[in-house]
Design a protein around this motif. Structure first.
Motif, PDB file in Angstrom:
ATOM      1  N   THR A 263     -11.743  18.292  -1.850  1.00 51.18           N
ATOM      2  CA  THR A 263     -12.801  17.454  -1.306  1.00 51.18           C
ATOM      3  C   THR A 263     -13.110  17.846   0.123  1.00 51.18           C
ATOM      4  N   SER A 264     -14.384  18.049   0.428  1.00 49.64           N
ATOM      5  CA  SER A 264     -14.793  18.327   1.793  1.00 49.64           C
ATOM      6  C   SER A 264     -14.690  17.042   2.613  1.00 49.64           C
ATOM      7  N   VAL A 273      -7.186  19.663  -0.203  1.00 51.25           N
ATOM      8  CA  VAL A 273      -6.809  20.072  -1.556  1.00 51.25           C
ATOM      9  C   VAL A 273      -5.619  19.220  -1.982  1.00 51.25           C
ATOM     10  N   ARG A 274      -5.793  18.537  -3.094  1.00 54.73           N
ATOM     11  CA  ARG A 274      -4.736  17.661  -3.582  1.00 54.73           C
ATOM     12  C   ARG A 274      -4.052  18.329  -4.758  1.00 54.73           C
ATOM     13  N   PRO A 275      -2.737  18.419  -4.749  1.00 53.27           N
ATOM     14  CA  PRO A 275      -2.046  19.082  -5.859  1.00 53.27           C
ATOM     15  C   PRO A 275      -2.029  18.180  -7.086  1.00 53.27           C
ATOM     16  N   ARG A 311     -10.593  34.278   6.660  1.00 53.09           N
ATOM     17  CA  ARG A 311     -11.692  33.839   7.505  1.00 53.09           C
ATOM     18  C   ARG A 311     -12.587  32.866   6.752  1.00 53.09           C
ATOM     19  N   GLY A 312     -13.061  31.847   7.480  1.00 51.80           N
ATOM     20  CA  GLY A 312     -14.019  30.907   6.912  1.00 51.80           C
ATOM     21  C   GLY A 312     -15.414  31.251   7.376  1.00 51.80           C
ATOM     22  N   GLU A 313     -16.301  30.261   7.387  1.00 54.93           N
ATOM     23  CA  GLU A 313     -17.699  30.477   7.739  1.00 54.93           C
ATOM     24  C   GLU A 313     -17.848  30.999   9.170  1.00 54.93           C
ATOM     25  N   ASP A 314     -16.943  30.583  10.087  1.00 57.21           N
ATOM     26  CA  ASP A 314     -17.139  30.996  11.481  1.00 57.21           C
ATOM     27  C   ASP A 314     -15.826  31.280  12.206  1.00 57.21           C
ATOM     28  N   PRO A 335     -15.209  23.905  -1.019  1.00 54.89           N
ATOM     29  CA  PRO A 335     -14.023  23.591  -1.826  1.00 54.89           C
ATOM     30  C   PRO A 335     -13.432  24.807  -2.526  1.00 54.89           C
ATOM     31  N   GLU A 336     -14.271  25.744  -2.977  1.00 54.71           N
ATOM     32  CA  GLU A 336     -13.741  26.890  -3.722  1.00 54.71           C
ATOM     33  C   GLU A 336     -12.922  27.810  -2.803  1.00 54.71           C
ATOM     34  N   VAL A 337     -13.339  27.907  -1.532  1.00 53.93           N
ATOM     35  CA  VAL A 337     -12.577  28.710  -0.567  1.00 53.93           C
ATOM     36  C   VAL A 337     -11.210  28.061  -0.356  1.00 53.93           C
ATOM     37  N   ALA A 338     -11.219  26.721  -0.182  1.00 52.23           N
ATOM     38  CA  ALA A 338      -9.972  26.004   0.080  1.00 52.23           C
ATOM     39  C   ALA A 338      -9.030  26.079  -1.120  1.00 52.23           C
TER      40      ALA A 338
END
Ligand code: ZN
Length: 348
Positions: A263-264, A273-275, A311-314, A335-338
């Motif tokens: 969840t963002s 990110v919840r396991p 690396r993320g967006e910035d 979310p997909e990156v995380a």
């Protein structure tokens, strides 16, 4: 001095007295979310002598919180202390005569009823619609009043829903707005004085509920904009015929998604990110596994640091992992990156 003396100015108020104060000291309030609203309302409830205060929050203190989250200081932010624990420490210093519990946890469908068990009132300090609808479901299912509050930009909303007396959250707003369709504190900012007004109204209503003075509740929703100098009250009304929650007692949010989720987070440029349920993590073991990938620090609550190779967006991605296996991936809203980072580095 007796234990009650510190509440002298409050006991002078009509309808409180020593009996009312003892009633508050025997009561339990659960504050869900220790951001701006939760800090302000928990502070008032602790000072008022609500005997048992339960604080629930999933996040850690960041420097950008200090503009409006009134229980935290720069040291909490530099230590990255979990908000629920930082709030507990501060409030324990304010009032050592009450019991304060901190849960560093994400309230979701599978744990909501446990975490809210024993609540005499539920106080909303959340920043997202999904959690609010869960609180609404638990409120009606358990017959516990729900002090709703929300602030975005310069606007605040506040209402108290009392099962059996007023309508519920879903009587007023039947469903959460579609994701991305409304402004968030991320996009619109937050004016701290609005937070204080909304939280003060929530805390006043929570005290009325705990004192058994439901007759003093307004039965209205406050809708105010402090920048535009506008304020109105909308009648909440009684239970709405056909309401899925309070009329048909279908608790759709409590029955909802229970598995692992990404969840963002509002205003954080971070994804939680919840396991899967029941995961437990060995923090020192994780810290050893992460050591080759960046500089990580470990506390009794969490492991956190910056991942050199991600690396993320910035910029580089940060990672905070709690002992319940939950993680915050900082520096992305995707979310997909995380989920990918979580699978590669935590992998429970
Ligand atoms: Zn309803």
């Amino acid at each position: 001095m007796t234990d009650l003396d510190r509440y002298h100015r409050q006991m002078l108020l009509p309808g409180i007295g020593e009996e009312g104060q003892r009633r508050l000291l025997a009561a339990t309030a659960v504050v869900v979310g220790c951001g701006a609203l939760g800090c302000a309302s928990a502070d008032l409830l602790a000072r008022a002598g609500v005997g048992r205060l339960i604080l629930i929050d999933r996040d850690v203190v960041e420097p950008t919180n200090l503009q409006r989250q009134s229980l935290f200081d720069e040291r909490d932010a530099s230590e990255g202390l979990p908000k629920a624990e930082a709030a507990r420490r501060r409030l324990a210093a304010v009032n050592s005569g009450i019991v304060i519990r901190a849960h560093v946890a994400d309230l979701h469908a599978a744990n909501a009823e446990d975490l809210l068990d024993g609540a005499g009132v539920i106080v909303d300090g959340t920043d997202n619609f999904g959690t609010r609808y869960l609180l609404g479901d638990v409120s009606v299912k358990r017959g516990v009043a729900y002090c709703y509050g929300g602030v975005v930009g310069t606007r605040g909303l506040q209402a108290t829903f009392v099962p059996g007396r007023t309508g519920c959250l879903r009587c007023v707003f039947e469903a959460p707005p579609p994701a991305g369709s409304t402004p968030t504190c991320d996009t619109a900012g937050v004016l701290a004085p609005v937070v204080q007004i909304v939280a003060a109204c929530q805390a006043a209503d929570a005290l009325k509920v705990l004192l058994g003075r439901l007759d003093l509740l307004s039965g209205t929703m406050l809708d105010m904009d402090l920048w535009a100098n506008q304020r109105r009250r909308i009648d909440v009304g009684g239970p709405r015929p056909g309401c899925p929650c309070c009329a048909e007692r279908r608790f759709e949010f409590l029955a909802g998604e229970r598995g692992g989720l990404a969840t963002s987070l509002c205003g954080r440029h971070a994804v939680q990110v919840r396991p899967p349920e029941g995961a437990r993590l060995d923090l020192p073991g994780l810290a050893r596994r992460l050591a080759p990938h960046g500089a990580f620090t470990t506390t009794m609550f969490l492991v956190r640091g910056v991942l050199r190779g991600e690396r993320g967006e910035d910029g580089p991605l940060g990672l905070t992992v709690f002992s319940d296996g939950r993680a915050l991936v900082h520096g992305t809203d995707r979310p997909e990156v995380a989920r990918g980072v979580y699978a590669r580095y935590v992998g429970v």
